[in-house]
Motif scaffolding. Structure first.
Motif: not given
Length: 417
Positions: A131-135, A141-143, A153-157, A177-181
């Protein structure tokens, strides 16, 4: 440390349960750890209650993190992992996110950690804390971005933006939406590099047209990813700035103005000083009328009276034909110097000294009295004490002279400054 990520998610055997708080992933024994945990968890008694033990481990980890004792925190984490098997369903459900946050913090700072270790840990935690997959994906990706691994990072996103679990919730939608941004920010970075390359080419060159078309393709993808997010109430400064730069580059001034006006004035969005700064800078580039610039900075003044743009606000007010603006110009200067971080702002003191003389010569003594009455009980010790006079004279004589002039105007010739 090389096997730390594996140890964090490795299931515990029955034989290990009795030694949970005494051994690290390398098999080293820590009897002092068992002693401290039992002491805190059960008040010195030999009570080995599961919940109390994990709670004690968590407290030790938090203390180690606060003290930046990364190795010590890692050792405690090996023991704390038993929380993933908690018999309490509610605690077991929330455990993966706690383990992820603590583990990622340790791996981020641990001297023996590596990108490979972090990747392994993140990928396994995504499967455990589904359930925390997106977070987790976003932080992963930020790391990678922090380490300059843009493609990874782009691959993870990209993987995360198509992921779904159960029914689509509003919180899940915001995360997507945040991930896409953030993916849009990576695309913006590519667009910006192409923009720099384009600036070095001759417009009549064939390569210019090719580069220009590539930029257009990148901007279209980026716009889609950024536009959706910035319509959701929130603070989206880096995304807004990137989007506005692209809109301006392609001449869409109306679109840029609409985005910035919504970001600054829409009541659904939280109060954000930067939103007004971005709008002001945009209007300034457009050479908007002075009245419009003043109206934007007036709101910024109400939010952050000490903002660096307040001196520019004062200059605009001083040039206005309205007397109310001239009065506000004096208030703005006093407001800036109310803040400790501005006490040595020599430009503010110069402006105040000059404007006080002009105001008094213009028969507006009441304006000065109005500002001074609320400050005369604390400004003298805050700005004009003997200590500050001596210190200012030693460090910056020009500043000392300007402050002395202001002190003389406000306190009279007999002031000690």
């Amino acid at each position: 440390m090389s096997d730390f990520s594996e140890e964090l998610i490795r299931p515990m055997t029955e034989d290990e349960q009795g030694e949970l708080c005494v051994r690290s992933g390398s098999g080293m024994c820590f009897p002092w750890l068992q002693k401290h945990i039992e002491s805190i968890a059960s008040g010195g008694k030999q009570e080995k209650d599961f919940a109390q033990t994990t709670s004690a481990c968590l407290n030790f980890i938090q203390e180690a993190l606060l003290k930046h004792q990364w190795q010590r925190a890692a050792e405690y984490m090996h023991s704390y992992l038993q929380v993933l098997e908690d018999t309490d369903s509610n605690k077991r459900q929330g455990a993966p996110e706690i383990v992820w946050r603590l583990g990622s913090e340790i791996l981020y700072y641990h001297p023996k950690s590596s990108v490979e270790t972090f990747n392994t840990f993140a990928d396994r935690m995504k499967n455990i804390g589904i359930t925390n997959y997106l977070k987790i994906s976003l932080q992963h990706a930020l790391y990678l971005l922090h380490h300059g691994l843009l493609e990874d990072a782009n691959r993870i996103l990209t993987q995360a933006e198509t992921w779904r679990y159960g029914e689509k919730s509003s919180s899940q939608e915001v995360l997507v939406n945040l991930i896409q941004a953030y993916k849009g920010l990576l695309q913006y970075y590519s667009w910006y590099k192409k923009k720099m390359e384009l600036s070095k080419l001759d417009k009549d060159d064939y390569a210019y047209n090719t580069a220009s078309q590539n930029m257009l393709n990148h901007s279209w993808k980026t716009s889609i990813n950024l536009c959706t997010l910035i319509q959701i109430p929130g603070v989206w400064d880096p995304f807004v700035k990137s989007y506005i730069e692209m809109l301006e580059f392609y001449g869409d001034q109306d679109g840029a103005r609409e985005v910035l006006n919504n970001y600054a004035y829409d009541e659904k969005f939280p109060s954000n000083p930067n939103a007004h700064v971005y709008l002001y800078n945009f209007l300034k580039r457009e050479k908007a009328p002075r009245e419009k610039l003043i109206s934007v900075l007036k709101i910024l003044y109400q939010i952050v009276p000490s903002h660096k743009l307040m001196l520019e606000f004062h200059r605009l007010l001083r040039k206005s034909d309205k007397e109310e603006h001239h009065k506000l110009g004096l208030e703005v200067l006093f407001g800036i110097l109310d803040f400790a971080g501005c006490t040595k702002n020599i430009t503010a003191w110069k402006y105040l000294a000059k404007y006080l003389k002009q105001t008094l010569m213009g028969s507006h003594l009441a304006w000065v009295q109005e500002e001074w009455n609320s400050r005369k009980s604390w400004w003298p010790s805050f700005h004009f004490s003997y200590f500050w006079a001596k210190s200012n004279w030693k460090d910056d004589k020009t500043l000392a002279c300007e402050k002395a002039l202001v002190a003389g105007l406000l306190l009279g010739k007999g002031s000690q400054y």
